[in-house]
Structures are given as structure tokens and as C-alpha cells.
Design a protein around this motif. Structure first.
Motif, PDB file in Angstrom:
ATOM      1  N   THR A   3       0.812  -1.204   0.000  1.00 24.32           N
ATOM      2  CA  THR A   3       0.000   0.000   0.000  1.00 24.32           C
ATOM      3  C   THR A   3       0.851   1.262   0.000  1.00 24.32           C
ATOM      4  O   THR A   3       0.324   2.358  -0.087  1.00 24.32           O
ATOM      5  CB  THR A   3      -0.921   0.020   1.223  1.00 24.32           C
ATOM      6  OG1 THR A   3      -0.136  -0.044   2.411  1.00 24.32           O
ATOM      7  CG2 THR A   3      -1.883  -1.150   1.197  1.00 24.32           C
ATOM      8  N   HIS A 178      -8.884  -6.679   1.633  1.00 21.48           N
ATOM      9  CA  HIS A 178      -7.812  -5.824   2.127  1.00 21.48           C
ATOM     10  C   HIS A 178      -8.449  -4.743   2.986  1.00 21.48           C
ATOM     11  O   HIS A 178      -9.425  -4.121   2.558  1.00 21.48           O
ATOM     12  CB  HIS A 178      -7.061  -5.198   0.953  1.00 21.48           C
ATOM     13  CG  HIS A 178      -5.778  -4.531   1.333  1.00 21.48           C
ATOM     14  ND1 HIS A 178      -4.766  -5.186   1.992  1.00 21.48           N
ATOM     15  CD2 HIS A 178      -5.333  -3.257   1.136  1.00 21.48           C
ATOM     16  CE1 HIS A 178      -3.749  -4.348   2.179  1.00 21.48           C
ATOM     17  NE2 HIS A 178      -4.082  -3.172   1.676  1.00 21.48           N
ATOM     18  N   VAL A 180      -7.753  -1.198   5.395  1.00 20.63           N
ATOM     19  CA  VAL A 180      -6.785  -0.116   5.551  1.00 20.63           C
ATOM     20  C   VAL A 180      -7.345   0.913   6.533  1.00 20.63           C
ATOM     21  O   VAL A 180      -8.518   0.883   6.890  1.00 20.63           O
ATOM     22  CB  VAL A 180      -6.479   0.560   4.194  1.00 20.63           C
ATOM     23  CG1 VAL A 180      -5.797  -0.418   3.241  1.00 20.63           C
ATOM     24  CG2 VAL A 180      -7.754   1.118   3.548  1.00 20.63           C
ATOM     25  N   ASN A 181      -6.493   1.856   6.913  1.00 20.57           N
ATOM     26  CA  ASN A 181      -6.967   2.975   7.719  1.00 20.57           C
ATOM     27  C   ASN A 181      -7.439   4.101   6.797  1.00 20.57           C
ATOM     28  O   ASN A 181      -7.462   3.940   5.569  1.00 20.57           O
ATOM     29  CB  ASN A 181      -5.888   3.454   8.700  1.00 20.57           C
ATOM     30  CG  ASN A 181      -4.622   3.938   7.987  1.00 20.57           C
ATOM     31  OD1 ASN A 181      -4.633   4.237   6.788  1.00 20.57           O
ATOM     32  ND2 ASN A 181      -3.530   4.014   8.718  1.00 20.57           N
ATOM     33  N   SER A 186      -2.064  -0.159   5.577  1.00 17.46           N
ATOM     34  CA  SER A 186      -2.431  -1.353   6.321  1.00 17.46           C
ATOM     35  C   SER A 186      -1.271  -1.792   7.205  1.00 17.46           C
ATOM     36  O   SER A 186      -0.144  -1.308   7.064  1.00 17.46           O
ATOM     37  CB  SER A 186      -2.815  -2.479   5.354  1.00 17.46           C
ATOM     38  OG  SER A 186      -3.350  -3.590   6.054  1.00 17.46           O
ATOM     39  N   MET A 190      -4.350  -4.842  11.435  1.00 21.18           N
ATOM     40  CA  MET A 190      -5.567  -4.789  10.612  1.00 21.18           C
ATOM     41  C   MET A 190      -5.816  -6.114   9.911  1.00 21.18           C
ATOM     42  O   MET A 190      -6.963  -6.531   9.748  1.00 21.18           O
ATOM     43  CB  MET A 190      -5.466  -3.661   9.589  1.00 21.18           C
ATOM     44  CG  MET A 190      -5.419  -2.279  10.179  1.00 21.18           C
ATOM     45  SD  MET A 190      -5.261  -1.030   8.880  1.00 21.18           S
ATOM     46  CE  MET A 190      -4.409   0.258   9.780  1.00 21.18           C
ATOM     47  N   ARG A 191      -4.735  -6.754   9.488  1.00 22.49           N
ATOM     48  CA  ARG A 191      -4.899  -8.051   8.824  1.00 22.49           C
ATOM     49  C   ARG A 191      -5.342  -9.131   9.803  1.00 22.49           C
ATOM     50  O   ARG A 191      -6.058 -10.065   9.431  1.00 22.49           O
ATOM     51  CB  ARG A 191      -3.595  -8.451   8.129  1.00 22.49           C
ATOM     52  CG  ARG A 191      -3.239  -7.552   6.941  1.00 22.49           C
ATOM     53  CD  ARG A 191      -2.076  -8.097   6.132  1.00 22.49           C
ATOM     54  NE  ARG A 191      -0.810  -8.017   6.840  1.00 22.49           N
ATOM     55  CZ  ARG A 191      -0.018  -6.958   6.835  1.00 22.49           C
ATOM     56  NH1 ARG A 191      -0.371  -5.864   6.165  1.00 22.49           N
ATOM     57  NH2 ARG A 191       1.141  -6.964   7.475  1.00 22.49           N
ATOM     58  N   PRO A 194      -9.431  -7.513  11.289  1.00 25.07           N
ATOM     59  CA  PRO A 194      -9.949  -6.558  10.301  1.00 25.07           C
ATOM     60  C   PRO A 194     -11.205  -5.824  10.742  1.00 25.07           C
ATOM     61  O   PRO A 194     -11.368  -4.635  10.449  1.00 25.07           O
ATOM     62  CB  PRO A 194     -10.214  -7.435   9.069  1.00 25.07           C
ATOM     63  CG  PRO A 194     -10.388  -8.823   9.603  1.00 25.07           C
ATOM     64  CD  PRO A 194      -9.460  -8.902  10.779  1.00 25.07           C
ATOM     65  N   GLY A 198      -9.674  -2.219  11.042  1.00 24.52           N
ATOM     66  CA  GLY A 198      -9.744  -1.678   9.690  1.00 24.52           C
ATOM     67  C   GLY A 198     -10.807  -0.596   9.578  1.00 24.52           C
ATOM     68  O   GLY A 198     -11.942  -0.779  10.014  1.00 24.52           O
TER      69      GLY A 198
END
Length: 211
Positions: A3, A178, A180-181, A186, A190-191, A194, A198
């Protein structure tokens, strides 16, 4: 996905750059709620895609035409019956799923029209909205949910868990996810979690192979 590599996308907005990474060169793309056509213009120039954008705002339609993007002025809530089954390789909807009247039906239509669908939406299960509601008793305002309750376009906010439950119910395969913020970055947290960490979720979907 890296990212941090969005600077190679010629100024393309970060969320659209992430989507662009998932689009196969030379394919047919339909972009729902395409805004000023930036994503399709980029894909045409750099990935040789063909396709159309759908947009309701007349000023954005003018921007699309100026950018050389094929655009139709249509309201997504009116349906997509004019498009034949499997007429596109990818159907994209960025940050608009929560704004339509029946997001569940629109997901069905996206998968009818395209082989793959890509959707993004703000995750209402993120810890900041939870705290805002749980401790303050107020609808959240954040980087991914910037509007106040009285002027927000969002009418069907959902969480990562909500959306994945819908996919299971519809027997839709999640090709990839996926999260993300609000800055579209990411990390391992977060993974791993989530739904809690996320702020924005991106999904690539496909009909289940047995359907």
C-alpha cells in the motif's frame, strides 16, 4: 499488496490506486458511481482497459467526458437491467455501497454483469465508531466517516463481519480482502483483526464456482 506504492499511479487517489492494482490489463470495466472518471481514465491509459462509468452528478459527467471516459448518467438505485449478463470482466463500486437503497440487490447485479466485482466501504465495526457510540452515545465522525448524522449520504452502514455474512448467505466467493486505515495504509494488526482495526474495507468478489 504494497500500500506504500501508490505514488506510481500519477496522482490517482489512494483508494482508487489500490483498486487499480487489482484490475487485469486489457479487460472490460464498469465503474459504478465513477465520480470524475479518474479511475477509468487511469486504467485506459495504463492498463488498456475498455469500459463505462455510471454517474448521477452532471458536473462529474462533464469531467468524465473531458477525461475521455465513456459515461452514462444513471441512478444506481434505478437498477442495472440495461446491462447484459457477463458483459464486463470487472464491475467496480468505490465507497458507494453504503449509499444505495438496496446494497444487497446491487451486489447481485454487479455479479450478474461482471465476472468479478470490487467494492469498498467504510467499516462501521472499527473501534472508533464503537467507542463513539458506546461511551459518548454519539454517531461517529472520523476520517473514513467524515459527515455528521444529519448530512451524511450513508444510509446502510455495515461492518466487515456484516458484509462477509451477506457474502456467505449469497454464496459469493471472496477472492481477496484488504483493510486499511483512513490514509489507506495497512498493517499486521488490521490483517489480524480486520473488523476491529480496519477503517475501510476492499473486497474482490466472484460467484461461487458451484452456482
Amino acid at each position: 499488496m504494497n500500500t506504500q506504492a501508490t505514488n506510481s499511479h500519477d496522482g490517482l487517489r489512494d483508494d482508487l490506486a489500490l483498486i487499480s492494482n487489482w484490475i487485469t490489463p486489457g479487460t472490460r470495466v464498469l465503474d459504478l458511481g465513477c465520480g470524475d472518471g479518474a479511475l477509468l481514465a487511469h486504467l485506459q491509459a495504463h492498463k488498456q482497459v475498455t469500459g463505462y462509468g455510471l454517474e448521477i452528478d452532471p458536473d462529474n459527467v462533464i469531467e468524465c467526458v473531458a477525461a475521455g471516459v465513456n459515461v452514462l448518467q444513471l441512478d444506481l438505485d434505478a437498477g442495472l437491467e440495461q446491462f447484459e449478463d457477463n458483459s464486463f470482466d470487472f464491475v467496480v463500486m468505490s465507497s458507494a455501497l453504503q449509499e444505495v437503497r438496496r446494497p444487497d440487490e446491487l451486489v447481485d447485479e454487479m455479479l450478474r454483469i461482471g465476472r468479478d466485482s470490487i467494492v469498498t466501504f467504510p467499516n462501521f465495526g472499527h473501534w472508533k465508531p464503537r467507542i463513539s457510540l458506546g461511551l459518548r452515545g454519539l454517531m461517529p465522525v472520523s476520517g473514513s466517516l467524515p459527515n455528521r448524522w444529519y448530512d451524511t449520504p450513508n444510509i446502510h452502514l455495515c461492518t466487515v463481519r456484516d458484509f462477509e455474512t451477506l457474502c456467505r448467505q449469497k454464496q459469493v466467493d471472496i477472492v481477496r480482502r484488504h483493510v486499511v486505515n483512513h490514509a489507506h495504509r495497512s498493517n499486521i494488526g488490521m490483517r489480524t483483526f480486520p473488523n476491529l482495526l480496519g477503517e475501510i474495507a476492499l473486497y474482490q468478489l466472484r460467484h461461487h464456482a458451484t452456482r
